[in-house]
Design an enzyme around this catalytic site. Structure first.
Site, PDB file in Angstrom:
ATOM      1  N   GLY A  22      51.136  40.031  36.031  1.00  0.00           N
ATOM      2  CA  GLY A  22      52.688  39.556  36.938  1.00  0.00           C
ATOM      3  C   GLY A  22      53.749  39.102  35.691  1.00  0.00           C
ATOM      4  N   LYS A  73      41.341  53.341  39.308  1.00  0.00           N
ATOM      5  CA  LYS A  73      40.511  51.969  39.211  1.00  0.00           C
ATOM      6  C   LYS A  73      39.754  51.434  39.581  1.00  0.00           C
ATOM      7  CE  LYS A  73      41.662  48.088  36.858  1.00  0.00           C
ATOM      8  NZ  LYS A  73      41.464  46.930  37.662  1.00  0.00           N
ATOM      9  N   GLU A  97      32.823  48.610  35.739  1.00  0.00           N
ATOM     10  CA  GLU A  97      32.923  47.212  35.017  1.00  0.00           C
ATOM     11  C   GLU A  97      31.634  46.340  35.626  1.00  0.00           C
ATOM     12  OE1 GLU A  97      36.128  43.451  35.479  1.00  0.00           O
ATOM     13  OE2 GLU A  97      36.687  45.184  34.728  1.00  0.00           O
ATOM     14  N   LEU A 115      54.401  36.909  40.195  1.00  0.00           N
ATOM     15  CA  LEU A 115      54.138  36.905  39.174  1.00  0.00           C
ATOM     16  C   LEU A 115      52.538  35.925  37.646  1.00  0.00           C
ATOM     17  CD1 LEU A 115      57.843  34.826  38.272  1.00  0.00           C
ATOM     18  CD2 LEU A 115      56.290  37.899  37.518  1.00  0.00           C
ATOM     19  N   ASN A 153      45.163  45.667  43.126  1.00  0.00           N
ATOM     20  CA  ASN A 153      44.216  46.041  43.391  1.00  0.00           C
ATOM     21  C   ASN A 153      43.876  46.535  44.833  1.00  0.00           C
ATOM     22  OD1 ASN A 153      42.863  46.543  40.605  1.00  0.00           O
ATOM     23  ND2 ASN A 153      42.283  44.649  40.968  1.00  0.00           N
ATOM     24  N   HIS A 188      36.695  52.684  37.930  1.00  0.00           N
ATOM     25  CA  HIS A 188      36.858  51.897  36.665  1.00  0.00           C
ATOM     26  C   HIS A 188      35.911  49.983  36.773  1.00  0.00           C
ATOM     27  CE1 HIS A 188      38.754  48.698  34.610  1.00  0.00           C
ATOM     28  NE2 HIS A 188      38.597  49.221  33.299  1.00  0.00           N
ATOM     29  N   ASN A 189      36.688  49.765  38.289  1.00  0.00           N
ATOM     30  CA  ASN A 189      35.256  48.204  38.500  1.00  0.00           C
ATOM     31  C   ASN A 189      34.635  48.136  38.367  1.00  0.00           C
ATOM     32  OD1 ASN A 189      38.304  47.641  37.828  1.00  0.00           O
ATOM     33  ND2 ASN A 189      38.629  46.037  39.450  1.00  0.00           N
TER      34      ASN A 189
END
Length: 334
Positions: free
Chosen positions: A12, A188, A195, A8, A94, A191-192
């Site tokens: 999260g 992903k 980025e 969390l 990740n 994607h990073n």
């Protein structure tokens, strides 16, 4: 739909909030109990431990881990004996896609489905929604689709791509089943990597604009430093926060990253509250490794990764070696 969320942190907790707002039921667990209390007040069920979390879920259970990559396997070791055939485990952190392939095989031996979900959206995802890149078997991914749809941005006010007609695809909604195990985190990962390169491009461009007044500054006067030949060509004192703002309006380089940059510069044009050290959490490295293994050139993405290493002082010794060599052949300490 009912889902258990393990982890969390910044991502999260807000994902749970977004699911609760869309009337999904959430059972939550974090080793830091303080993180559970606000979510419990907002309607989530707090679990005492992993055993309690699993007991609280209806079958087939859906357990989403939102954890740092290094902690996924230790948690899986505790979680797997508590699960049964047909349950679904989602790794939304990740993780390295190669680890996903191995985990999916290991969990399949017990009849448990493994889904990897690359999640992009950061701390703004609660309001904006999260872009989701998903890997795994068709059936479990389809079963969890209501959760992906709730987390994703939806169509929003983004115009449809020219030529797209009929019922919008899930990609237009903001989530995509990319392929089998590892496919979500592979997408992903790249994607990073992109980025990293985009951020580096904005940073280098703005830094060059900040040096456009070099002709107004006092120069080092020594035999080893190349002089500025025409100081009159560098007499510009640019307003960086205004430039970042104008680029947001109709420019081909406008983006959310530029929006964030403009906001940061407006708040503090010298960025005194930020360090010059930039971390890399692994995806940029894995992108460069995948590019090498596949023989797919990715020089821009890789240089952006190396720049992050340099920002943390990892090139300091190399620079001292160069300085030592110059001193050796030229006799000039620097």
């Amino acid at each position: 739909m009912q889902i258990g969320m393990i982890g969390l942190g910044r991502m999260g907790a807000n994902m749970v909030r977004r699911l609760l707002k869309r009337e999904h039921s959430c059972v939550v667990y974090d080793r830091n109990r303080k993180r559970m209390k606000p979510l419990e007040a907002e309607g989530a069920t707090a679990a005492e431990n992993l055993e309690d979390l699993v007991r609280s879920l209806d079958t087939p259970r859906i357990v989403w881990m939102m954890l740092p990559a290094a902690t996924v396997d230790p948690v899986l070791e505790q979680l797997l004996p508590l699960l049964q055939g047909g349950d679904i485990v989602i790794d939304g952190g990740n993780s390295y896609y190669k680890d996903d392939i191995a985990r999916a095989e290991r969990l399949a031996e017990r009849g448990v489905h493994y889904v990897d979900a690359g999640v992009s959206g950061g701390v703004h995802g609660l309001e904006r929604g999260y872009c989701l890149m998903v890997g795994g078997e068709h059936h479990p991914v389809r079963h969890v689709e209501p959760v992906f749809a709730a987390l994703a941005p939806g169509l929003g006010d983004i115009p449809r791509t020219q030529g797209r007609n009929g019922t919008p695809s899930t990609a237009e909604e903001g989530y995509l089943h990319c392929g089998p195990a590892g496919a979500g985190h592979f997408v992903k990962m790249v994607h990073n990597g992109i980025e990293y390169a985009l951020m580096a491009a904005y940073a280098e461009g703005l830094n060059l604009l900040g040096h456009a007044d070099a002709g107004q500054r006092a120069e080092r006067q020594d035999a080893e430093t190349a002089p500025l030949r025409h100081p009159g060509n560098f007499q510009y004192k640019f307003d960086l926060k205004a430039i970042a703002e104008v680029w947001r309006r109709g420019s081909v380089i406008s983006s959310w990253l530029l929006d964030l940059t403009a906001a940061a510069l407006f708040a503090d044009v010298d960025l005194e509250g930020d360090t010059a050290q930039v971390s890399d959490s692994g995806e940029g490295r894995w992108t460069s490794i995948a590019a090498i293994e596949a023989g797919a050139p990715a020089p821009v993405l890789t240089v952006a990764l190396y720049e992050r290493f340099s920002s943390r002082g990892e090139s300091d010794f190399a620079n001292r070696v160069i300085s030592a060599m110059r001193h050796g052949f030229g006799g000039h300490p620097e």
